[in-house]
Design an enzyme around this catalytic site. Structure first.
Site, PDB file in Angstrom:
ATOM      1  N   VAL A  16       0.833  -1.201   0.000  1.00 27.50           N
ATOM      2  CA  VAL A  16       0.000   0.000   0.000  1.00 27.50           C
ATOM      3  C   VAL A  16       0.870   1.254   0.000  1.00 27.50           C
ATOM      4  O   VAL A  16       0.639   2.187  -0.779  1.00 27.50           O
ATOM      5  CB  VAL A  16      -0.963  -0.010   1.215  1.00 27.50           C
ATOM      6  N   ASP A  35      10.595   3.973   6.271  1.00 34.27           N
ATOM      7  CA  ASP A  35      10.406   2.594   6.722  1.00 34.27           C
ATOM      8  C   ASP A  35      11.458   2.295   7.794  1.00 34.27           C
ATOM      9  O   ASP A  35      12.598   2.770   7.700  1.00 34.27           O
ATOM     10  CB  ASP A  35      10.546   1.617   5.544  1.00 34.27           C
ATOM     11  N   LYS A  40      15.678  -2.541   3.584  1.00 38.66           N
ATOM     12  CA  LYS A  40      14.678  -2.283   2.553  1.00 38.66           C
ATOM     13  C   LYS A  40      14.851  -0.858   1.997  1.00 38.66           C
ATOM     14  O   LYS A  40      14.789  -0.647   0.780  1.00 38.66           O
ATOM     15  CB  LYS A  40      13.295  -2.441   3.185  1.00 38.66           C
ATOM     16  N   GLU A 154      -4.064  -6.275  -5.344  1.00 38.82           N
ATOM     17  CA  GLU A 154      -2.740  -6.690  -5.784  1.00 38.82           C
ATOM     18  C   GLU A 154      -2.833  -7.169  -7.230  1.00 38.82           C
ATOM     19  O   GLU A 154      -3.800  -7.799  -7.617  1.00 38.82           O
ATOM     20  CB  GLU A 154      -2.216  -7.805  -4.887  1.00 38.82           C
ATOM     21  N   GLY A 256      -8.120 -15.831  -0.728  1.00 39.03           N
ATOM     22  CA  GLY A 256      -6.973 -15.700   0.176  1.00 39.03           C
ATOM     23  C   GLY A 256      -6.468 -14.275   0.118  1.00 39.03           C
ATOM     24  O   GLY A 256      -7.234 -13.355  -0.172  1.00 39.03           O
ATOM     25  N   CYS A 259      -5.835  -9.305   2.591  1.00 38.74           N
ATOM     26  CA  CYS A 259      -6.938  -8.441   3.045  1.00 38.74           C
ATOM     27  C   CYS A 259      -8.199  -9.191   3.445  1.00 38.74           C
ATOM     28  O   CYS A 259      -8.676  -9.044   4.574  1.00 38.74           O
ATOM     29  CB  CYS A 259      -7.297  -7.440   1.957  1.00 38.74           C
ATOM     30  N   LYS A 319      -3.518 -15.368  -5.871  1.00 41.47           N
ATOM     31  CA  LYS A 319      -4.209 -15.054  -7.133  1.00 41.47           C
ATOM     32  C   LYS A 319      -3.134 -14.757  -8.167  1.00 41.47           C
ATOM     33  O   LYS A 319      -1.957 -14.626  -7.817  1.00 41.47           O
ATOM     34  CB  LYS A 319      -5.176 -13.889  -6.953  1.00 41.47           C
ATOM     35  N   ARG A 326       0.308 -14.881   1.072  1.00 40.10           N
ATOM     36  CA  ARG A 326      -0.429 -14.783   2.338  1.00 40.10           C
ATOM     37  C   ARG A 326      -1.835 -15.390   2.219  1.00 40.10           C
ATOM     38  O   ARG A 326      -2.582 -15.048   1.325  1.00 40.10           O
ATOM     39  CB  ARG A 326      -0.508 -13.315   2.798  1.00 40.10           C
TER      40      ARG A 326
HETATM   41  C1  UDX Z   1      -8.796  -7.136  -2.014  1.00 40.08           C
HETATM   42  C2  UDX Z   1      -9.831  -6.076  -2.417  1.00 40.08           C
HETATM   43  O1  UDX Z   1     -10.330  -6.372  -3.717  1.00 40.08           O
HETATM   44  C3  UDX Z   1      -9.206  -4.699  -2.362  1.00 40.08           C
HETATM   45  O2  UDX Z   1     -10.175  -3.699  -2.648  1.00 40.08           O
HETATM   46  C4  UDX Z   1      -8.635  -4.469  -0.958  1.00 40.08           C
HETATM   47  O3  UDX Z   1      -8.018  -3.212  -0.866  1.00 40.08           O
HETATM   48  C5  UDX Z   1      -7.653  -5.559  -0.600  1.00 40.08           C
HETATM   49  O4  UDX Z   1      -8.276  -6.835  -0.744  1.00 40.08           O
HETATM   50  P1  UDX Z   1      -6.741  -8.390  -3.166  1.00 40.08           P
HETATM   51  O5  UDX Z   1      -6.589  -9.127  -1.872  1.00 40.08           O
HETATM   52  O6  UDX Z   1      -5.523  -7.845  -3.797  1.00 40.08           O
HETATM   53  O7  UDX Z   1      -7.756  -7.160  -2.980  1.00 40.08           O
HETATM   54  O8  UDX Z   1      -7.375  -9.405  -4.217  1.00 40.08           O
HETATM   55  P2  UDX Z   1      -8.774  -9.648  -4.964  1.00 40.08           P
HETATM   56  O9  UDX Z   1      -8.560  -9.510  -6.412  1.00 40.08           O
HETATM   57  O10 UDX Z   1      -9.868  -8.884  -4.374  1.00 40.08           O
HETATM   58  O11 UDX Z   1      -8.966 -11.225  -4.680  1.00 40.08           O
HETATM   59  C6  UDX Z   1      -9.040 -11.726  -3.358  1.00 40.08           C
HETATM   60  C7  UDX Z   1      -9.225 -13.224  -3.373  1.00 40.08           C
HETATM   61  O12 UDX Z   1     -10.532 -13.572  -3.797  1.00 40.08           O
HETATM   62  C8  UDX Z   1      -8.260 -14.008  -4.289  1.00 40.08           C
HETATM   63  O13 UDX Z   1      -7.816 -15.167  -3.625  1.00 40.08           O
HETATM   64  C9  UDX Z   1      -9.125 -14.357  -5.485  1.00 40.08           C
HETATM   65  O14 UDX Z   1      -8.677 -15.522  -6.132  1.00 40.08           O
HETATM   66  C10 UDX Z   1     -10.477 -14.562  -4.822  1.00 40.08           C
HETATM   67  N1  UDX Z   1     -11.623 -14.335  -5.724  1.00 40.08           N
HETATM   68  C11 UDX Z   1     -11.859 -13.098  -6.236  1.00 40.08           C
HETATM   69  C12 UDX Z   1     -12.474 -15.391  -6.022  1.00 40.08           C
HETATM   70  O15 UDX Z   1     -12.292 -16.525  -5.553  1.00 40.08           O
HETATM   71  N2  UDX Z   1     -13.552 -15.142  -6.837  1.00 40.08           N
HETATM   72  C13 UDX Z   1     -13.821 -13.923  -7.357  1.00 40.08           C
HETATM   73  O16 UDX Z   1     -14.822 -13.799  -8.080  1.00 40.08           O
HETATM   74  C14 UDX Z   1     -12.938 -12.861  -7.057  1.00 40.08           C
END
Ligand code: UDX
Length: 429
Positions: A16, A35, A40, A154, A256, A259, A319, A326
């Protein structure tokens, strides 16, 4: 004549912090990035980016002249009045957010009526209030506070920063809130200017809602499997209703990341601590945990016992387009497979280094074919583009068995079957 952009400080150079810093540099701001991790900071000064995030390295390089890195908060305080806080708030054993890094920043602030903390880290509702109380107790009541949650994903964090759906500014209606609004003005995004507690809740509620959507479609998928419907068709059919929307209806092996698991648990815990039992979120979490394990049942259906069987995992990151491991489903899945007696091989285009540290006992391959060689079954865990376009004939030839579990419904079932493999997706009748 446009007026010069306001210099800002960013404390914490994780996902972030670094994306926020690079994003504001792109808008023309000078950014002082702080930081506590000296190694880093040294790497960043040399132009090395510690995380994999598309477009980030390019932006940091492009704006080298505007990005200043230091371990000393005094440097940011001297140059900027707005200090964005982007430090980690990981879950504790109780599921609450660990605010020790946030509190360390608060304690490090000097008395000032010309500075403000702008909170980007995800914190429990009420954190702004308690920080203001701490400031008052330390004789620093002049220090301002703004909640400005971040919604970046991400893998697309840079474009999410530069093209946000909305900007949320929760504040006390003073100069600091005005200044943050001004900072974001060039992005021309819808603005939600609100009180601090509502700003904090918007972040938690947004993530909890998206996680709920995923667990919902995963349960629909599981019912599709026992009733003969196809979840991809169902998601399309309900997603076209603009009250529902098509996004986050992709059934799979669970969510996963850094967040969703943390924030859903933090909101559930926050409610519980305040005397409210958040039933829906309990179910969202439980459905997700079970979803990660359902692959085991699918494998047993085709292979019988998993003792001595060779299972290949394609994709380990939580993803695609990230090296972040994480709360990745692959962690639970590989541990369950090993506990069931299977031999597990794995391949991820980017996350291997991190995965090696977290997943002992796995055999890591350098590419897809090496991973699937002699496997009885292959499980697609993370839908990286290279898996969507892999040569299925070669995969089938390299395997010892013929089972392919598509944990993300990312492949064409007909093409997989045409290659001589048994296809099983998630929620596909
Ligand atoms: C998320 C939020 O989208 C973001 O707004 C917040 O600031 C941080 O958390 P992120 O963790 O980067 O972002 O990933 P995201 O693309 O939202 O996916 C989260 C997880 O959900 C992944 O494991 C993804 O594979 C899963 N997912 C997402 C599904 O299983 N199905 C979906 O339809 C969408």
């Amino acid at each position: 004549m446009t007026s010069p952009r306001e210099p800002i400080g960013v404390i914490g150079t994780g996902y972030v912090g670094l994306v926020t810093a690079a994003g504001f540099a792109e808008l023309g701001n000078d950014v002082w990035c702080i930081d506590i991790d000296a190694a880093k900071v040294d790497r960043l000064k040399r132009g090395e980016i510690p995380i994999y995030e598309p477009g980030l390295a390019e932006l940091v390089t492009k704006h080298r002249g505007r990005l200043h890195f230091s371990t000393d908060i005094a440097d940011a305080l001297e140059q900027a009045r707005l200090l964005f806080v982007a430090v980690g708030t990981p879950p504790t054993y109780s599921g609450d957010a660990d605010l020790s890094s946030v509190n360390a920043v608060v304690d490090a602030m000097p008395p000032s009526d010309q500075h403000a903390l702008v909170m980007k880290s995800t914190v429990p509702v009420g954190t702004g209030d308690s920080i203001k109380r701490i400031f008052a107790g330390q004789g620093k009541e002049g220090f301002r506070y703004v909640s400005c949650p971040e919604f970046l994903k991400e893998g697309s964090a840079v474009s999410d920063f530069l093209r946000p759906n909305r900007v949320v500014v929760g504040d006390d209606g003073d100069w600091a809130g005005d200044a943050v609004v001004e900072l974001y003005a060039p992005l021309d995004a819808p603005l939600v200017r609100t009180d601090i507690a509502s700003g904090e809740m918007i972040k938690l509620a947004a993530n909890a809602f998206l996680a709920t959507k995923i667990s919902f479609i995963n349960e629909i998928a599981n019912v599709c499997e026992v009733t003969g419907a196809n979840v991809t068709e169902v998601a399309k059919g309900i997603g076209l209703d603009d009250r529902i929307g098509p996004k986050f209806l992709q059934a799979g092996v669970g969510f996963g990341g850094s967040c969703f698991p943390k924030d859903v648990s933090a909101l559930k815990q926050l409610a519980g601590n305040s005397g409210y039992h958040f039933q829906l979120l309990n179910a969202v979490i439980e459905v997700n945990e079970l979803q990660k394990r359902r692959v085991i049942g699918k494998l047993e259906k085709h292979l019988g016992t998993l003792v001595g069987k060779r299972v290949a995992l394609l994709g380990l990151a939580f993803k695609p387009n990230t090296d972040d491991m994480r709360e990745a489903t692959s962690l639970v899945l590989s541990a369950r497979l090993q506990a069931a007696g299977a031999h597990v091989s794995a391949y991820d285009p980017i996350a291997e280094g991190e995965a090696r540290r977290m997943m002992p006992g796995l055999e890591f391959a350098d590419d897809t074919l090496g991973c699937v060689r002699d496997a009885d079954a292959v499980v697609l865990v993370t839908e990286w583009e290279e898996f969507k376009t892999m040569d299925l004939g070669q995969i089938a030839a390299a395997m010892a068995g013929n089972v392919l579990i598509d944990g993300r419904n990312a492949l064409d079932p007909a093409a997989v079957r045409a290659a001589g493999l048994i296809y099983e997706g998630i929620g596909q009748g």
